[in-house]
Motif scaffolding. Structure first.
Motif, PDB file in Angstrom:
ATOM      1  N   ALA A 240     -17.825  -6.363  -2.387  1.00 37.41           N
ATOM      2  CA  ALA A 240     -17.190  -5.899  -3.623  1.00 37.41           C
ATOM      3  C   ALA A 240     -16.709  -7.124  -4.375  1.00 37.41           C
ATOM      4  N   ASP A 241     -17.296  -7.378  -5.527  1.00 40.01           N
ATOM      5  CA  ASP A 241     -16.938  -8.582  -6.269  1.00 40.01           C
ATOM      6  C   ASP A 241     -15.567  -8.471  -6.930  1.00 40.01           C
ATOM      7  N   ASP A 242     -15.202  -7.273  -7.377  1.00 41.37           N
ATOM      8  CA  ASP A 242     -13.924  -7.095  -8.073  1.00 41.37           C
ATOM      9  C   ASP A 242     -13.185  -5.889  -7.504  1.00 41.37           C
ATOM     10  N   PRO A 243     -12.587  -6.033  -6.309  1.00 41.83           N
ATOM     11  CA  PRO A 243     -11.927  -4.888  -5.680  1.00 41.83           C
ATOM     12  C   PRO A 243     -10.675  -4.414  -6.421  1.00 41.83           C
ATOM     13  N   ALA A 244     -10.201  -5.175  -7.399  1.00 46.14           N
ATOM     14  CA  ALA A 244      -9.067  -4.719  -8.198  1.00 46.14           C
ATOM     15  C   ALA A 244      -9.486  -3.708  -9.260  1.00 46.14           C
ATOM     16  N   ASP A 245     -10.767  -3.638  -9.556  1.00 50.97           N
ATOM     17  CA  ASP A 245     -11.279  -2.693 -10.542  1.00 50.97           C
ATOM     18  C   ASP A 245     -11.184  -1.262  -9.998  1.00 50.97           C
ATOM     19  N   PRO A 246     -10.615  -0.311 -10.745  1.00 46.62           N
ATOM     20  CA  PRO A 246     -10.433   1.059 -10.230  1.00 46.62           C
ATOM     21  C   PRO A 246     -11.739   1.706  -9.773  1.00 46.62           C
TER      22      PRO A 246
END
Length: 375
Positions: A240-246
């Motif tokens: 997951a490159d951007d796990p902060a993305d909902p």
């Protein structure tokens, strides 16, 4: 399946049967009929390699010559061969909840040594006549906590005993320690310390390429640290490159399931023992997750797999002038805990999925300059 490296090394490719639940010999034989032989037929292969997982009770039962002869006959009749065994799970690998139980018994316990020697004695009898040696992958000593120095000493003594007993077998069988996130031996750097104290003729490494990717290890450095590489497990890690993305968090949550442990690592060095812990903590990515994803079936964006690490490591192992490993095992044991859209269904069965993974791997090996040996 067999391949010839340009240096002349015979390289074996198998799929690991720990994807199938079986706790007795009848169950193992049923797997061969229901899955392994149809996979071979689907691939059009004369002979298919299977990396057998034999639970401890099955391994003990196969000490009986009649039972072992029955297994060998079934393998031969179905066009299957065995050069490697997966000796990591001890039993109950498909229980409703496995998690850290997969590391029990560990290498401080006599039961782990006895189980591995049972497997070695079985494997020497299953090896095809024209195969130089067999291999058995095993756990990286144990889970990291608690692990005081006296446990390290006890494990080393067990490995010394293992090497001495392997040397007494009629045919060569080598043990392969498999680093895994969260364990005593998590990285190939820590593995090197253990291998330096072991007999290299009988004990080397098993590189699981999913585990390697989760640890953000450099392929070339990892292979060098892990020498001798006895076996490699061809497997892909979830990324997951951007796990902060909902949207990414929602997609990741579908992989947080109750059976297996899904250790998660961030590129900045943060680590969690399971995916649900990582999701609760949050933070920047990229993340890599110990969840074996089918080699040919990447998840939909925004998720991905650590594909580059997988391909690059195969290149290091087999793309150079010398083959650095000769036993390969596709080990996607997570098919029935994948999110629904990635699981086998009525239209595409588990046989299709395993065959597609082996075909993907075959194509990679051919691209590296190996040639398939048709039997």
């Amino acid at each position: 399946m067999r391949f010839r490296h340009p240096d002349g090394t015979l390289v074996h490719l198998a799929y690991c049967t720990n994807v199938h639940p079986a706790e007795d010999l009848d169950g193992v034989l049923a797997q061969l009929a229901r899955y392994a032989e149809p996979v071979r037929e689907r691939l059009g292969a004369g002979t298919l390699g299977v990396g057998l997982w034999l639970a401890a009770d099955v391994a003990r039962a196969l000490a009986d010559e009649t039972a072992l002869a029955r297994l060998r006959r079934e393998l031969d009749a179905r066009g299957l061969e065995v050069v490697t065994l997966n000796g990591f799970p001890y039993r109950a690998f498909h229980a409703p909840v496995v998690k850290r139980a997969v590391y029990v018994p560990d290498w401080t316990e006599r039961a782990r040594l006895d189980y591995t020697l049972d497997l070695a004695r079985i494997l020497q009898r299953l090896l095809p006549d024209d195969v130089a040696r067999g291999s058995i992958s095993t756990l990286p000593l144990g889970w990291r906590t608690p692990w005081p120095s006296e446990r390290d000493d006890a494990a080393r003594r067990r490995l010394d005993l293992l090497a001495r007993e392997l040397a007494r077998l009629d045919r060569p069988v080598r043990a392969a320690i498999e680093p895994e996130p969260g364990c005593v031996i998590e990285t190939t750097g820590r593995l090197r310390r253990t291998l330096d104290q072991a007999d290299p003729e009988w004990i080397g490494s098993c590189l699981d390429l999913c585990h390697l990717a989760v640890g953000f290890e450099d392929p070339a450095a990892a292979v060098a640290a892990a020498a001798p590489v006895v076996k490699a497990q061809v497997s892909a890690a979830l990324q997951a490159d951007d796990p902060a993305d909902p949207e990414t968090r929602r997609a990741l949550a579908a992989f947080a399931e109750p059976r297996f442990l899904h250790q998660t690592r961030a590129a900045d060095g943060r680590s969690w023992d399971d995916l649900d812990e990582a999701l609760a903590a949050g933070g920047p990515g990229p993340w890599r997750v110990h969840f074996h994803i089918p080699l040919h079936a990447k998840p939909e964006p925004p998720l991905a797999t650590a594909h580059d690490t997988l391909v690059d490591t195969l290149g290091v192992l087999l793309g150079g002038p010398a083959a650095l490993v000769d036993h390969l095992e596709v080990e996607t044991y997570t098919w029935d805990v994948l999110p629904a859209e990635l699981r086998p269904g009525e239209a595409r069965t588990l046989v299709d999925g395993i065959a597609d993974e082996l075909a993907w791997t075959r194509d990679r090996l051919l691209a590296l300059g190996l040639h398939e040996v048709i039997s």
